[in-house]
Design an enzyme around this catalytic site. Structure first.
Site, PDB file in Angstrom:
ATOM      1  N   GLY A 218     -48.708   7.793  31.783  1.00  0.00           N
ATOM      2  CA  GLY A 218     -47.469   8.247  32.716  1.00  0.00           C
ATOM      3  C   GLY A 218     -46.129   8.054  32.174  1.00  0.00           C
ATOM      4  O   GLY A 218     -46.135   8.461  30.731  1.00  0.00           O
TER       5      GLY A 218
ATOM      6  N   TYR B 189     -44.942  29.844   9.565  1.00  0.00           N
ATOM      7  CA  TYR B 189     -44.232  30.449   8.620  1.00  0.00           C
ATOM      8  C   TYR B 189     -42.565  30.597   9.089  1.00  0.00           C
ATOM      9  O   TYR B 189     -42.258  31.540   9.489  1.00  0.00           O
ATOM     10  CB  TYR B 189     -44.937  31.880   8.555  1.00  0.00           C
TER      11      TYR B 189
ATOM     12  N   GLY C  61     -46.681  22.749  24.339  1.00  0.00           N
ATOM     13  CA  GLY C  61     -45.704  23.046  25.284  1.00  0.00           C
ATOM     14  C   GLY C  61     -45.661  22.050  26.555  1.00  0.00           C
ATOM     15  O   GLY C  61     -44.968  22.124  27.395  1.00  0.00           O
TER      16      GLY C  61
ATOM     17  N   ARG D  29     -41.117  15.687  14.022  1.00  0.00           N
ATOM     18  CA  ARG D  29     -41.942  16.532  13.390  1.00  0.00           C
ATOM     19  C   ARG D  29     -41.901  16.066  11.869  1.00  0.00           C
ATOM     20  O   ARG D  29     -41.098  16.580  11.327  1.00  0.00           O
ATOM     21  CB  ARG D  29     -41.633  17.999  13.552  1.00  0.00           C
TER      22      ARG D  29
ATOM     23  N   LYS E 179     -42.246   8.767  27.498  1.00  0.00           N
ATOM     24  CA  LYS E 179     -43.759   9.317  27.830  1.00  0.00           C
ATOM     25  C   LYS E 179     -44.917   8.595  27.340  1.00  0.00           C
ATOM     26  O   LYS E 179     -44.764   8.110  26.214  1.00  0.00           O
ATOM     27  CB  LYS E 179     -43.687  10.822  27.605  1.00  0.00           C
TER      28      LYS E 179
ATOM     29  N   ASN F  20     -38.845  15.071  19.580  1.00  0.00           N
ATOM     30  CA  ASN F  20     -39.549  16.111  19.083  1.00  0.00           C
ATOM     31  C   ASN F  20     -39.847  15.515  17.688  1.00  0.00           C
ATOM     32  O   ASN F  20     -39.474  16.517  16.687  1.00  0.00           O
ATOM     33  CB  ASN F  20     -39.215  17.302  19.260  1.00  0.00           C
TER      34      ASN F  20
ATOM     35  N   ASP G  58     -42.554  20.145  26.427  1.00  0.00           N
ATOM     36  CA  ASP G  58     -41.464  20.783  27.074  1.00  0.00           C
ATOM     37  C   ASP G  58     -41.367  21.302  28.718  1.00  0.00           C
ATOM     38  O   ASP G  58     -40.273  21.234  29.053  1.00  0.00           O
ATOM     39  CB  ASP G  58     -41.294  22.441  26.211  1.00  0.00           C
TER      40      ASP G  58
ATOM     41  N   ALA H 145     -39.345  24.806  21.337  1.00  0.00           N
ATOM     42  CA  ALA H 145     -39.127  23.813  22.153  1.00  0.00           C
ATOM     43  C   ALA H 145     -38.103  24.081  23.386  1.00  0.00           C
ATOM     44  O   ALA H 145     -38.329  23.910  24.613  1.00  0.00           O
ATOM     45  CB  ALA H 145     -38.997  22.374  21.467  1.00  0.00           C
ATOM     46  N   GLU H 146     -36.982  24.523  22.755  1.00  0.00           N
ATOM     47  CA  GLU H 146     -35.852  24.854  23.562  1.00  0.00           C
ATOM     48  C   GLU H 146     -35.935  25.904  24.430  1.00  0.00           C
ATOM     49  O   GLU H 146     -35.647  26.038  25.607  1.00  0.00           O
ATOM     50  CB  GLU H 146     -34.582  24.795  22.630  1.00  0.00           C
TER      51      GLU H 146
END
Length: 375
Positions: free
Chosen positions: A241, A118, A292, A180, A236, A178, A295, A46-47
């Protein structure tokens, strides 16, 4: 918002991004992971995705992370550095491996999508305040972080708390939630993410993500009420939009008498309901893959922020950079050339809402120039 940085460090860049990057294996054809015979190697994180996209857009960037002293670590450092990102502060770990993951083709939201990570015990999970160069991390106008890092280990969480805490000369903190769920080993993940977001200056979060993590079902207003601290909150909304809140909008009061800021009852008619300062509808896109895109949206928004563009333009640049990734197969795609993005971002509302972008659209200016040169 004024973007300020440390200013006194010799190696100050526009954006520093800290987090785990992994080697990504993309399938050569659709199907279950069990059936795919071969994969193409790529990079993902992500970063680092944000750092690469911003570097490709012409900004100076640095990625700070930790990878194994192995071939996959070599590949990550070389591939990210090839975008023009400063990778000189990436640490190499001789005892822990570089993380990798495999995924199927298609939309992550689909029922048949598979991802196999992994990353347990990876080199990045050993990051901590003592294990990174904090001066290098803070030597940017913007420091971009995400909630993924906080979930990797207790040391990573300690590092995230250190970076989002008040600090003299702290750069502007950008934080992508983010969420998860699979990375968190306990039920405290959502609470940790909310706490970290409250320490940031710019926060990116999906409306569906806020519902899943925090149980917020009242739309953008409810999310802003739960997160009043960030100077800019970007929400988001998928196909609808995105909206952005800032301190300049959202409260209509005339303070006086006994009602007001000291905690006493407010005067009648005082409206404290948060209202978006800017909105931008989503673009129509012929999607190739969605991985992606979030990001890329953050990268486009931050690029426009660094350029001092208005809030609505920042949202539109976020959509445009995301569209470049949505119309490409990997986690990373070349962002649109700045003249093209600037032209599209200033379209009037009807033109923006009817714009449709497909694979290869970022080459539109180059193709038009070539046609003009062709007899």
């Amino acid at each position: 918002m004024t973007v300020t940085g440390t200013g006194n460090a010799p190696d100050v860049v526009d954006v520093v991004a800290l987090g785990e990057s992994m080697v990504t294996f993309l399938p050569t054809r659709p199907g279950r992971l069990a059936d795919v015979p071969s994969f193409h190697r790529s990079i993902g994180g992500a970063e680092s995705n944000v750092a690469c996209a911003l570097a490709a857009a012409g900004h100076t960037t640095r990625w700070v992370g930790r990878v194994g002293a192995d071939g996959f670590g070599d590949h990550l450092v070389e591939a990210i550095g090839a975008y023009g990102v400063d990778v000189s502060y990436v640490r190499r770990d001789p005892s822990r491996p570089t993380g990798v993951y495999f995924r199927t083709a298609g939309d992550r939201a689909g029922d048949t999508h598979e991802v196999a990570y992994y990353r347990a015990g990876s080199a990045a999970s050993a990051m901590s305040p003592a294990g990174v160069d904090l001066d290098a991390v803070r030597a940017g106008r913007v420091l971009h972080l995400s909630g993924i890092t906080a979930a990797l280990s207790s040391g990573c969480l300690e590092l995230m708390r250190e970076l989002t805490a008040p600090h003299p000369g702290r750069p502007l903190i950008s934080f992508d939630v983010n969420h998860r769920p699979g990375l968190w080993g306990d039920a405290y993940g959502p609470e940790v993410l909310l706490d970290l977001a409250r320490g940031a200056d710019i926060v990116f979060v999906g409306e569906d993500e806020a519902e899943e993590a925090w149980g917020l079902t009242g739309g953008p207003t409810a999310i802003r009420e739960a997160l009043p601290e960030p100077e800019v909150l970007v929400i988001k909304q998928g196909a609808e939009g995105a909206v952005a809140f800032s301190p300049s909008r959202g409260q209509s009061c005339r303070w006086g008498g006994t009602g007001g800021r000291d905690g006493t009852p407010q005067s009648p008619g005082c409206d404290t309901t948060p209202r978006p300062a800017a909105t931008a509808s989503a673009l129509k896109v012929d999607v190739v893959a969605t991985t992606g895109a979030g990001d890329a949206f953050a990268a486009g928004f931050l690029s426009a922020t660094l350029r001092g563009l208005p809030l609505t333009a920042r949202l539109r640049h976020g959509h445009l950079t995301a569209a470049a990734t949505l119309t490409a197969p990997g986690d990373l795609a070349t962002p649109p050339p700045r003249p093209l993005a600037d032209r599209l971002a200033t379209l009037d509302t009807p033109a923006w809402e009817t714009l449709r972008l497909g694979p290869g659209w970022t080459d539109a200016d180059a193709e038009a120039a070539e046609e003009a040169r062709t007899p």
